[in-house]
Structure formats: C-alpha cells, structure tokens
Motif scaffolding. Structure first.
Motif, short mmCIF file in Angstrom:
data_model
loop_
_atom_site.label_atom_id
_atom_site.label_comp_id
_atom_site.label_asym_id
_atom_site.label_seq_id
_atom_site.Cartn_x
_atom_site.Cartn_y
_atom_site.Cartn_z
N HIS A 1 0.83 -1.21 0.00
CA HIS A 1 0.00 0.00 0.00
C HIS A 1 0.86 1.26 0.00
CE1 HIS A 1 -3.84 -2.07 1.80
NE2 HIS A 1 -3.48 -2.55 0.63
N TRP A 9 -0.75 17.97 0.04
CA TRP A 9 -2.05 17.98 -0.64
C TRP A 9 -2.54 19.42 -0.83
CZ3 TRP A 9 -6.56 14.47 1.50
CH2 TRP A 9 -7.32 14.00 0.41
N TRP A 47 -4.10 7.76 0.77
CA TRP A 47 -4.72 6.45 1.05
C TRP A 47 -3.67 5.44 1.48
CZ3 TRP A 47 -3.37 2.10 -1.82
CH2 TRP A 47 -4.06 0.92 -1.49
N GLY A 48 -2.54 5.40 0.78
CA GLY A 48 -1.50 4.44 1.11
C GLY A 48 -0.98 4.60 2.52
N ARG A 65 8.51 8.15 6.20
CA ARG A 65 8.28 6.99 5.34
C ARG A 65 9.52 6.10 5.28
NH1 ARG A 65 5.95 8.84 -0.10
NH2 ARG A 65 8.03 9.72 -0.29
N SER A 68 2.30 9.54 -5.74
CA SER A 68 2.80 10.84 -5.32
C SER A 68 4.04 11.24 -6.11
CB SER A 68 3.12 10.84 -3.82
OG SER A 68 4.21 9.98 -3.53
N TYR A 110 -2.04 12.76 -5.57
CA TYR A 110 -1.63 12.69 -4.17
C TYR A 110 -2.72 12.12 -3.27
CZ TYR A 110 1.51 13.39 -0.38
OH TYR A 110 2.36 13.13 0.66
N THR A 111 -3.95 12.11 -3.76
CA THR A 111 -5.03 11.46 -3.01
C THR A 111 -4.71 9.98 -2.79
OG1 THR A 111 -6.62 12.96 -4.04
CG2 THR A 111 -7.50 11.01 -2.98
N VAL A 112 -4.13 9.34 -3.80
CA VAL A 112 -3.74 7.93 -3.67
C VAL A 112 -2.64 7.77 -2.63
CG1 VAL A 112 -2.91 5.91 -4.93
CG2 VAL A 112 -4.38 7.57 -6.08
N ALA A 113 -1.71 8.71 -2.60
CA ALA A 113 -0.63 8.65 -1.61
C ALA A 113 -1.18 8.74 -0.20
CB ALA A 113 0.37 9.78 -1.86
N GLY A 144 1.07 4.13 -3.02
CA GLY A 144 0.90 5.55 -2.74
C GLY A 144 2.12 6.36 -3.13
N GLN A 145 3.30 5.80 -2.89
CA GLN A 145 4.52 6.50 -3.27
C GLN A 145 4.61 6.65 -4.79
OE1 GLN A 145 8.14 4.60 -2.05
NE2 GLN A 145 9.42 6.33 -2.62
#
Length: 424
Positions: A18, A90, A188-189, A128, A26, A183-186, A22-23
């Motif tokens: 995950h 974001w 989430w991750g 991270r 981003s 960045y929304t996906v990042a 996300g990375q």
C-alpha cells in the motif's frame, strides 16, 4: 541466479504494498508539478538561473524541517507524522492549481509554493523511510529500496514526458490538477498503514516534542559513524556538484532547438536509464561490498554528466537530432549509475543505523539527498549563466569525479563495508 527486479517485498507485505502504491502516485504527481514549475518559470523569465533558484528556495525548508522532522519521527507514531506532512503536500497541490487558473505571472508565488512543498516533503520523507525497516526483514531491504528507486525513476520517466505534453496541449492548470489528484492515492497508502510507534516506547506514556538536543544526538552519532557518513558524502559529490536538471529547459529549447516537450524527453532519458538498471537489479541485493558499489556508481555518474555536456557543445557540428540522441544516451547512463548508487546508500543507512536514531539519520539523509540536488540546481544554473549550459555540465561531471576521489582517499575503509557485517 535472479537477474530481474526482486518483487518479494510487494508479495509478502500488504502494508509495504500500500505504501509503495501511494509513493508511486505521489512521485508521478510530483514530477508533473516539478516540470510544470520549471517550464512556467522559464516561460516567464527565459533564464536558467531563475529555474535554478527553485533549488535554493526548496533547500531551506528541507534543511530546517528535515533535521527537526527526523527527531519528531523518533518520538511520535511514524504513520501519523507522515500523514501530517501529506496534508501539507495535498494543500500545496491545490494552491498550484489555483495560481495557474488565475493566470499568475509572479515568480515569487511559484517560489513560495516550492517552499511549502519542500516543507511537506521534509516531513513525509524521513517518516516513510523510517517505516520501511519496520515493515520488512533486513534481507528484503535491498529489494525494497530497488522497488522504491524504480518508483522514482519510473515517475521521472513518465512524469516529465507527460508534463511537457500536458503543458503544451492542455495548459498549466490541468497539469497541476493531475498532481493534486494523484496525491489522493498517496494519502490512502499512508492511511491504511498500521501504527508505527518508535521501538521501546511505553504504552500510555505521552510523547513529548523533541528539542534541539535530540537533533544534536543524531548529528553526534553521525560523527562516530564513518560508513554512514560516506553515504552522505558520496551523494553530495553527485547531486550537489553535478545535478543537471536545472539546465534541461535551456539545453532543450536553446541549444537543441526543441520545445517544452523536448525538455520532457531529456528528463525522461535520465529516468529511462534508471529504469533499465533497476529492472535488472536482482544481483544488487547479493552484493556484499556495498561501499565499493557506491563509489563505482557515483564515479560513473560523474563521467556520464561530463559526456552529456560534451554532446551539447558538439551539437553545432553534429546537428540537433544527433546531439539530442547523444545527450539522451549520456543522461540515461547517469540515471542508471545514480539509481544503483541510491540503492546501496539507502540500504547501508537503514541497516547500520539503530532504530531509535533512524528518524534523525533519515532527516539528515533527506537534507543531503533532497536538499543537495536543490543546491546543485542553483549552483549549476548560476554557473551556466557564465559558461553556458554545455561547459557547465562538463565542469560539473569533472568536479563530481574529483570530489569522489578525495573523500574516498580520506575514508578508504568505506571500500571494506560488508553487508553481512554492517558497521556504521
């Protein structure tokens, strides 16, 4: 013998998978924004130095926030710290969209947004990086670092090409919007990660915000850790002295007679070389003499940057198409070498550093690894205004090789670093 990229960390760890997805999102979005800002500044000013100033404005928050942010990572839940920095990134993405939509023509607005983005990055990145050793066993870290590197290289391949195309055909606003959406996906991750408190923390005890003494503890440890220190110095040789990215718009448009899309091609060439090297990086995880590997890779990087400058200078004799091919080949070699060096350096840092100091050392690492290229962009952009972009690249590559030789001469034991007996 395994030759291709090792996917074991992705298969065996759902949290790492995950975080990796996300990375990936981003990193692609960041390349859209970074390329768009460089093109927007060059369109407004026509100056490589103005593009290079992005590095200077990004450097200050990376140094200040990166150092202190690493200390925060060693005290608080690393997932929560990463999410806090992610919110700032974001918001910055949304502000990039707004300034473009409003037709901004002020360079200070772009520089201010660079400062905000670098602040968020300096929070997220050490958090991270300190999370990875908690999600994976040590023997999987080289493979994970190669996977992380391929994310960066892949985004640097696709991102600038896509950004150049989007700026040329749909404008800056939509390009920046792509970054904000990705960045929304990042987020989430990072949100799906389990809690990652520092090891040794006591349940029910309220964590206190660390002071400057905590930051100093990390610096003092680094002073006693020559192998870890060499990972920083070798990166300094490459990224501060020989980072070509600020010169790419001028090389593409002025020297090679291309367009914004040509700038994307040059950036993509660096990433293509890195992707090729990382795709066949299976043997890298079995290299015991990781210090030797680091030095060889950084030296190759410096030579490749110098050759890229020579190709630019010969462009008038060769013609723009051939010059473009040769510059792309040299930049691809530089990307291959840098990606392998990054895998070695990151693995040495993660394995040889105690967990209670990982956040602080990652913070210092971010200052060098992320802040160094920004300073390098400014230095090389400034040099190019005096010598021209071609000679600036040649000088940068030579300086990288000479500086590398000097630091290895001062710390020859780095060449004896053994991955099976990691000593800081």
């Amino acid at each position: 013998m395994r030759l291709l990229l090792d996917l074991t960390p992705l298969r065996e760890s759902v949290p790492y998978r995950h975080l990796w997805v996300g990375q990936l999102a981003s990193a692609l979005g960041a390349q859209l924004a970074t390329t768009a800002i460089a093109l927007q500044l060059f369109a407004l000013t026509g100056s490589s130095m103005s593009v290079g100033l992005v590095g200077l404005f990004a450097l200050v928050p990376i140094v200040v926030v990166g150092l202190y942010g690493g200390a925060v990572v060693d005290v608080f839940d690393r997932r929560k710290v990463a999410l806090a920095g992610g919110v700032l990134l974001w918001v910055t993405g949304g502000l990039n969209v707004a300034q473009a939509a409003l037709g901004n023509t002020e360079t200070w607005v772009l520089y201010g947004l660079v400062v905000l983005h670098s602040t968020g990055f300096a929070i997220v990145s050490p958090a991270r990086s300190a999370i990875y050793p908690r999600l994976l066993p040590p023997h999987q870290l080289p493979a994970a670092n190669a996977l992380n590197a391929i994310v960066m290289s892949g985004s640097m391949f696709v991102g600038p090409l896509l950004a150049g195309f989007m700026v040329e055909h749909v404008g800056y606003t939509m390009t920046y919007l792509g970054d904000a959406l990705l960045y929304t996906v990042a987020m989430w991750g990072m949100w799906t990660l389990p809690p990652v408190p520092p090891q040794g923390s006591v349940a029910g005890v309220r964590a206190r915000m660390p002071g400057l003494r905590s930051v100093a503890d990390g610096v003092r440890f680094l002073a006693t850790a020559p192998n870890i220190r060499m990972t920083f110095l070798t990166d300094f040789c490459a990224m501060v002295l020989a980072n070509p990215r600020a010169l790419l718009p001028a090389v593409a448009i002025v020297w090679l007679g291309g367009t914004e899309g040509t700038t994307g091609v040059l950036s993509a060439a660096i990433a293509a070389g890195a992707l090729l090297a990382l795709t066949f990086s299976g043997p890298v995880g079995r290299v015991r003499r990781q210090g030797v590997g680091t030095v060889a890779a950084v030296g190759s990087y410096g030579v490749a940057v110098a050759l890229a400058g020579a190709a630019v200078l010969l462009g008038g004799h060769l013609g723009a198409p051939w010059a473009l091919v040769l510059v792309c080949v040299a930049l691809a070699v530089s990307g291959s070498a840098d990606s392998i060096a990054m895998v070695f350096r990151t693995t040495i840092l993660q394995v040889a550093t105690p967990d209670h100091l990982r956040g602080r050392l990652q913070g210092i690492f971010i200052v060098v690894v992320a802040g160094g290229p920004r300073l390098g962009e400014f230095l090389l952009g400034s040099l190019a205004t005096v010598t021209g972009e071609g000679w600036a690249l040649v000088a940068a590559g030579v300086a990288c090789v000479l500086a590398l030789a000097a630091v290895v001469a001062l710390q020859r034991k780095f060449l004896d670093y053994d991955a099976e007996d990691p000593q800081p």
